[in-house]
Design a protein around this motif. Sequence first.
Motif, mmCIF file in Angstrom:
data_model
loop_
_atom_site.group_PDB
_atom_site.id
_atom_site.type_symbol
_atom_site.label_atom_id
_atom_site.label_comp_id
_atom_site.label_asym_id
_atom_site.label_seq_id
_atom_site.Cartn_x
_atom_site.Cartn_y
_atom_site.Cartn_z
ATOM 1 N N ALA A 41 0.963 -1.008 0.311
ATOM 2 C CA ALA A 41 -0.157 -0.185 0.092
ATOM 3 C C ALA A 41 0.578 1.036 -0.127
ATOM 4 C CB ALA A 41 -1.038 0.020 1.598
ATOM 5 N N VAL A 63 2.330 1.833 -3.407
ATOM 6 C CA VAL A 63 1.618 1.820 -4.468
ATOM 7 C C VAL A 63 0.231 3.516 -4.353
ATOM 8 C CG1 VAL A 63 -0.971 1.512 -5.007
ATOM 9 C CG2 VAL A 63 0.686 -0.512 -5.089
ATOM 10 N N THR A 64 0.256 4.081 -3.157
ATOM 11 C CA THR A 64 -0.313 5.527 -2.856
ATOM 12 C C THR A 64 1.068 6.280 -2.985
ATOM 13 O OG1 THR A 64 0.729 4.889 -1.256
ATOM 14 C CG2 THR A 64 -1.889 4.629 -1.267
#
Length: 48
Positions: free
Chosen positions: A42, A45-46
């Motif tokens: 996460a 990806v962010t």
Amino acid sequence: MKTETKPTSIWDIMVNAPFKKVIRFDLICMALGIVMGIGIGAFLVTGI
């Protein structure tokens, strides 16, 4: 006639753990690894 005594190896000492404890420890480690992997994924990806 000579009698030889085998020294106890580290492997013999380590294998004495009960199977259920080994499975429980393995599942805990896998769960922690999955949670950490999701967190890192996460984060990547962010974007940084």
